[in-house]
Scaffold this motif. Structure first.
Motif, short mmCIF file in Angstrom:
data_model
loop_
_atom_site.label_atom_id
_atom_site.label_comp_id
_atom_site.label_asym_id
_atom_site.label_seq_id
_atom_site.Cartn_x
_atom_site.Cartn_y
_atom_site.Cartn_z
N UNK A 1 15.66 -47.78 83.28
CA UNK A 1 16.64 -46.91 82.64
C UNK A 1 16.35 -45.43 82.89
N UNK A 2 15.07 -45.08 82.82
CA UNK A 2 14.72 -43.67 83.00
C UNK A 2 14.40 -43.34 84.45
N UNK A 3 13.73 -44.27 85.13
CA UNK A 3 13.37 -44.01 86.51
C UNK A 3 14.53 -44.15 87.48
N UNK A 4 15.50 -44.99 87.12
CA UNK A 4 16.66 -45.21 88.00
C UNK A 4 17.92 -44.57 87.42
N UNK A 5 18.32 -45.03 86.23
CA UNK A 5 19.61 -44.58 85.68
C UNK A 5 19.65 -43.07 85.44
N UNK A 6 18.70 -42.55 84.67
CA UNK A 6 18.70 -41.12 84.34
C UNK A 6 18.44 -40.28 85.59
N UNK A 7 17.45 -40.69 86.38
CA UNK A 7 17.11 -39.91 87.58
C UNK A 7 18.24 -39.85 88.58
N UNK A 8 18.83 -41.02 88.88
CA UNK A 8 19.92 -41.06 89.85
C UNK A 8 21.17 -40.38 89.29
N UNK A 9 21.39 -40.50 87.98
CA UNK A 9 22.55 -39.83 87.37
C UNK A 9 22.47 -38.33 87.59
N UNK A 10 21.29 -37.77 87.38
CA UNK A 10 21.13 -36.33 87.57
C UNK A 10 21.22 -35.96 89.05
N UNK A 11 20.54 -36.75 89.89
CA UNK A 11 20.53 -36.44 91.31
C UNK A 11 21.90 -36.57 91.95
N UNK A 12 22.56 -37.71 91.70
CA UNK A 12 23.87 -37.94 92.33
C UNK A 12 24.99 -37.22 91.60
N UNK A 13 24.95 -37.27 90.26
CA UNK A 13 26.04 -36.68 89.49
C UNK A 13 26.03 -35.17 89.43
N UNK A 14 24.85 -34.58 89.25
CA UNK A 14 24.73 -33.13 89.10
C UNK A 14 24.34 -32.45 90.41
N UNK A 15 23.21 -32.83 90.98
CA UNK A 15 22.71 -32.13 92.14
C UNK A 15 23.59 -32.31 93.38
N UNK A 16 24.06 -33.55 93.61
CA UNK A 16 24.92 -33.80 94.76
C UNK A 16 26.40 -33.54 94.47
N UNK A 17 26.70 -33.26 93.20
CA UNK A 17 28.06 -32.92 92.83
C UNK A 17 29.05 -34.06 92.83
N UNK A 18 28.57 -35.30 92.70
CA UNK A 18 29.48 -36.46 92.70
C UNK A 18 30.11 -36.70 91.33
N UNK A 19 29.65 -36.00 90.32
CA UNK A 19 30.24 -36.13 88.98
C UNK A 19 30.10 -37.53 88.41
N UNK A 20 31.18 -38.01 87.79
CA UNK A 20 31.15 -39.32 87.16
C UNK A 20 30.95 -40.45 88.15
N UNK A 21 31.36 -40.27 89.39
CA UNK A 21 31.14 -41.29 90.42
C UNK A 21 29.63 -41.48 90.63
N UNK A 22 28.89 -40.39 90.66
CA UNK A 22 27.43 -40.46 90.77
C UNK A 22 26.81 -41.14 89.57
N UNK A 23 27.36 -40.86 88.38
CA UNK A 23 26.87 -41.51 87.16
C UNK A 23 27.06 -43.02 87.24
N UNK A 24 28.22 -43.45 87.71
CA UNK A 24 28.52 -44.88 87.81
C UNK A 24 27.62 -45.56 88.84
N UNK A 25 27.31 -44.88 89.93
CA UNK A 25 26.38 -45.42 90.91
C UNK A 25 25.01 -45.69 90.28
N UNK A 26 24.57 -44.76 89.44
CA UNK A 26 23.29 -44.92 88.75
C UNK A 26 23.33 -46.11 87.80
N UNK A 27 24.43 -46.29 87.07
CA UNK A 27 24.57 -47.41 86.15
C UNK A 27 24.50 -48.74 86.90
N UNK A 28 25.16 -48.81 88.06
CA UNK A 28 25.15 -50.04 88.85
C UNK A 28 23.74 -50.40 89.30
N UNK A 29 23.02 -49.42 89.83
CA UNK A 29 21.65 -49.66 90.28
C UNK A 29 20.76 -50.13 89.13
N UNK A 30 20.87 -49.48 88.00
CA UNK A 30 20.04 -49.82 86.84
C UNK A 30 20.29 -51.24 86.37
#
Length: 466
Positions: free
Chosen positions: A397-426
């Protein structure tokens, strides 16, 4: 226990346990959807405000769940092992423990509600309505703690219909109250979020009263309250905490990580928060079958473990998993086909409809992964393997979901799409690891009744160890 109680407790089947739970959860979801739908006709900001407040409430409910989960598993195991006196002791101790815990958390939410919301990085325009909702609903959260405890007791005895009937009544009261306070029916003032909070609190109070009556009637008043006056229930509390705390830890970690993700979404603006709320309310229906099957399987496996039917419990989990995955996938596919129509029920904002549609399509991959966790983790808990899901959950949850959410959603600018990618992986990473754990069968030696059933006969103990 009475003959009637024994008869019901002995007739556990997945179907008999699950369909009332299915209806109950559906109605709980409809209650949340009714709040969202009716508020959406009032103001999109109100929807986002209530959505964020409910993120906090979801964590509180998980904390109540550590007693309720332990109650469900222990009572079902003891009933399976035919130790009904121990089951009744667990029931009364859990009621008092969760009531005390609920009162403490209610006071915290009421007094420190604003500080908690400020930590959520909430947009300024959402702070006031969120605080009103959190203080009203959160201030009465002890009522929800007792509802969960009473519900756990009646369900573990086989009376899953009772909780369903109570939920039907709560929905009726809640929707009627929303109608009055949101739309100013019968000449009453329009109260918006405040009205929704009042409706929620009142419906829960009435539901608690009715569920208590059901519980007392079904068990013929055979709850030994006097047991608490004889000695401090140290053994029962240890039993509840041994199962409940690790179980709640996994859920608490999940909800806490989702709160952090919500903070990320809040930086994307109110439209992103609102989109998440609408999409979640839609895909929750796809999760419904997995949640119901997971809870029904937990009760059934606890009972089977108590009876010593380990092989049957093993195969029950696997059958439940494939059913949950198939149904949740089919449900999400249907929602994806009608995504614009479904989102159009809540809003006419084209930005929200477009982005929400993309997230619903992505949920076709997300939901089967979630089914792994909803079914297999509940099965592991029922068998007494409560620590492994917590360890893996925290890492993922923290190593994948939170980390990927920030990386993909915020840093890469994918927004909610990046958040959903993190949820899928987790969900998929945790789910696959949980399945491997179940198939390893290491849980077979962890059932609580196996270790503590000093009153079991030698024949019963040998059966439990087979």
């Amino acid at each position: 226990m009475s003959d009637k109680t024994q008869k019901n407790a002995a007739k556990f089947t997945l179907y008999a346990l699950t369909w009332p739970i299915f209806i109950e959860i559906l109605l709980h979801m409809l209650m949340g959807n009714a709040d969202t739908l009716m508020l959406s006709q009032y103001d999109d900001n109100a929807v986002a405000a209530v959505g964020v407040a409910n993120q906090i409430m979801s964590i509180i409910i998980v904390m109540f769940g550590f007693v309720a989960t332990g109650t469900t598993i222990l009572i079902a195991q003891y009933l399976g092992a035919k130790q009904r006196k121990k089951a009744s002791h667990i029931a009364v101790v859990s009621i008092i423990a969760n009531c005390a815990f609920g009162l403490i958390l209610s006071a915290i939410l009421f007094i420190f509600g604003e500080q908690i919301l400020l930590l959520m990085n909430l947009p300024e325009e959402l702070l006031s309505p969120s605080l009103i909702y959190l203080q009203l609903v959160g201030g009465f959260s002890f009522v929800q703690s007792l509802i969960m405890t009473f519900g756990a007791i009646v369900k573990s005895h086989g009376f899953t219909k009772d909780a369903m009937y109570v939920t039907i009544g709560m929905n009726i009261v809640n929707v009627f109250g929303n109608y009055i306070f949101i739309f100013g029916a019968f000449g009453l003032p329009v109260l918006g979020v405040t009205g929704v909070a009042i409706s929620t609190a009142v419906s829960r109070i009435l539901g608690l009263i009715v569920l208590f009556i059901y519980m007392y009637k079904r068990l013929n008043g055979e709850l030994p309250w006097s047991y608490l006056t004889k000695k401090f229930p140290k053994e029962e509390l240890q039993q509840l905490l041994k199962i409940g705390v690790p179980s709640a830890g996994e859920q608490l970690s999940y909800n806490a990580s989702q709160m952090v993700v919500t903070v990320f979404i809040a930086t994307m603006g109110t439209a992103a928060l609102t989109t998440r709320v609408y999409v979640f309310n839609i895909i929750m229906f796809a999760m419904l079958f997995s949640i119901a099957i997971g809870q029904g399987t937990q009760i059934l496996i606890s009972y089977l473990i108590g009876k010593g039917k380990v092989k049957e419990a093993y195969h029950r989990c696997l059958k439940s998993l494939w059913i949950a995955m198939a149904v949740s996938t089919f449900g999400t596919l249907v929602f994806a086909l009608f995504r614009e129509t479904l989102l159009g029920i809540f809003t006419d904002n084209p930005e929200i409809i477009k982005l929400g549609g993309i997230l619903i399509i992505m949920s076709i991959i997300l939901e089967p992964g979630r089914a792994f966790n909803l079914v297999v983790i509940n099965s592991l808990r029922a068998a007494g393997d409560v620590k492994f899901p917590v360890y893996i959950g925290i890492i993922s949850m923290w190593g994948v979901c939170v980390t990927v959410s920030y990386g993909a959603g915020i840093m890469l600018g994918l927004g909610l799409v990046g958040i959903w990618l993190a949820l899928i992986l987790d969900e998929w990473i945790r789910g696959v690891l949980m399945l491997f754990r179940w198939k390893s069968r290491r849980w077979e030696s962890m059932a609580f009744v196996n270790k503590k059933s000093a009153s079991a006969s030698g024949h019963e103990r040998r059966a439990l160890e087979e």
